[in-house]
Scaffold this active site. Structure first.
Site, PDB file in Angstrom:
ATOM      1  N   SER A  42      -3.534   3.553   1.569  1.00 44.73           N
ATOM      2  CA  SER A  42      -2.751   4.715   1.137  1.00 44.73           C
ATOM      3  C   SER A  42      -1.364   4.759   1.763  1.00 44.73           C
ATOM      4  O   SER A  42      -0.443   5.370   1.207  1.00 44.73           O
ATOM      5  CB  SER A  42      -3.506   6.006   1.476  1.00 44.73           C
ATOM      6  N   GLY A  81      -7.564   4.516   0.412  1.00 49.14           N
ATOM      7  CA  GLY A  81      -8.941   4.434   0.867  1.00 49.14           C
ATOM      8  C   GLY A  81      -9.437   3.029   1.109  1.00 49.14           C
ATOM      9  O   GLY A  81     -10.580   2.838   1.547  1.00 49.14           O
ATOM     10  N   ASN A 109      -8.296   2.443   7.584  1.00 45.74           N
ATOM     11  CA  ASN A 109      -9.547   3.063   7.150  1.00 45.74           C
ATOM     12  C   ASN A 109     -10.766   2.465   7.858  1.00 45.74           C
ATOM     13  O   ASN A 109     -11.782   3.146   8.030  1.00 45.74           O
ATOM     14  CB  ASN A 109      -9.693   2.936   5.633  1.00 45.74           C
ATOM     15  N   ASP A 190      -2.085  16.771   6.257  1.00 45.71           N
ATOM     16  CA  ASP A 190      -3.310  16.191   6.811  1.00 45.71           C
ATOM     17  C   ASP A 190      -3.091  15.547   8.170  1.00 45.71           C
ATOM     18  O   ASP A 190      -4.051  15.193   8.858  1.00 45.71           O
ATOM     19  CB  ASP A 190      -3.924  15.176   5.839  1.00 45.71           C
ATOM     20  N   HIS A 193      -1.014  11.012   6.879  1.00 48.54           N
ATOM     21  CA  HIS A 193      -0.110  10.288   5.981  1.00 48.54           C
ATOM     22  C   HIS A 193       1.329  10.749   6.179  1.00 48.54           C
ATOM     23  O   HIS A 193       1.593  11.961   6.184  1.00 48.54           O
ATOM     24  CB  HIS A 193      -0.524  10.503   4.528  1.00 48.54           C
TER      25      HIS A 193
END
Length: 215
Positions: A42, A81, A109, A190, A193
């Site tokens: 991402s 992801g 991830n 979040d 990011h």
């Protein structure tokens, strides 16, 4: 006389065809004179950002500014992801356009999910070996394990990138999110990011390393 005219006409036609072919080859040789694939998750896909704010777009703009006489294309090979396993599985498909250089940005991830660092290293090793076999230039960007997974996990995970960079003889940028991670104003809500400003800093810090690999 007719035969002479026919011969001249034939020569002219051949000249035009050959000139056109050479011209086409010349144009093709300059088109996308250097292609860069950002193979990642991402962070390179541009999660949560407008289309013109993502990593590959901002990197494209920076390279265009730095190399105005070259036609450089940055391709977005980011899948939100994705893990190192996923990156390895789709590698051949991602390389279909035969890039000259690959920025490998994978592992975030894996760390967030607490996956076994040995498997992460095995997957990245497979990716780098594939790229080496193809003779492609590579910039490996590292990732750091989340601190909540403990010191032992962190040390094992964080050591993957410098070890593989040394093994495969590729350039290493130690931490993709350097200067951005943990800074609220540079990240989305979040806290993971980067926002557009954060991406701009990542590109600015990465650019000298990318230019070095390109040369």
């Amino acid at each position: 006389m007719k035969q002479g005219l026919f011969s001249i006409k034939t020569v002219l036609i051949r000249f035009v065809l050959i000139f056109g072919l050479v011209n086409m080859v010349s144009v093709n040789a300059w088109a996308d004179d250097f292609k860069i694939l950002a193979l990642g998750d991402s962070l390179t896909a541009g999660y949560g950002l407008d289309q013109n704010q993502g990593f590959t777009v901002q990197l494209q703009q920076a390279l265009n500014h730095n190399f105005p006489d070259r036609d450089i294309k940055v391709m977005n090979g980011g899948v939100s992801g994705d893990t190192t396993k996923g990156g390895l599985a789709r590698l051949n498909w991602a390389l279909v356009d035969n890039p000259d250089m690959v920025i490998v940005e994978l592992g975030a991830n894996d760390g967030l999910r607490g996956l076994d660092p040995k498997l992460t290293e095995k997957n990245l090793d497979g990716i780098l070996q594939n790229l080496k076999d193809r003779g492609m230039k590579v910039l490996l960007t590292g990732m750091l394990a989340p601190p909540n997974l403990g010191g032992d996990y962190g040390r094992e995970f964080n050591s993957i990138y410098p070890r593989l960079a040394k093994k495969h003889g590729v350039a290493l940028y130690p931490f993709f999110l350097e200067g951005v991670a943990g800074i609220a104003d540079l990240n989305q809500e979040d806290g993971i990011h980067p926002n557009a400003d954060g991406v701009a800093i990542i590109v600015e810090r990465l650019l000298p390393h990318i230019k070095k690999v390109m040369n």
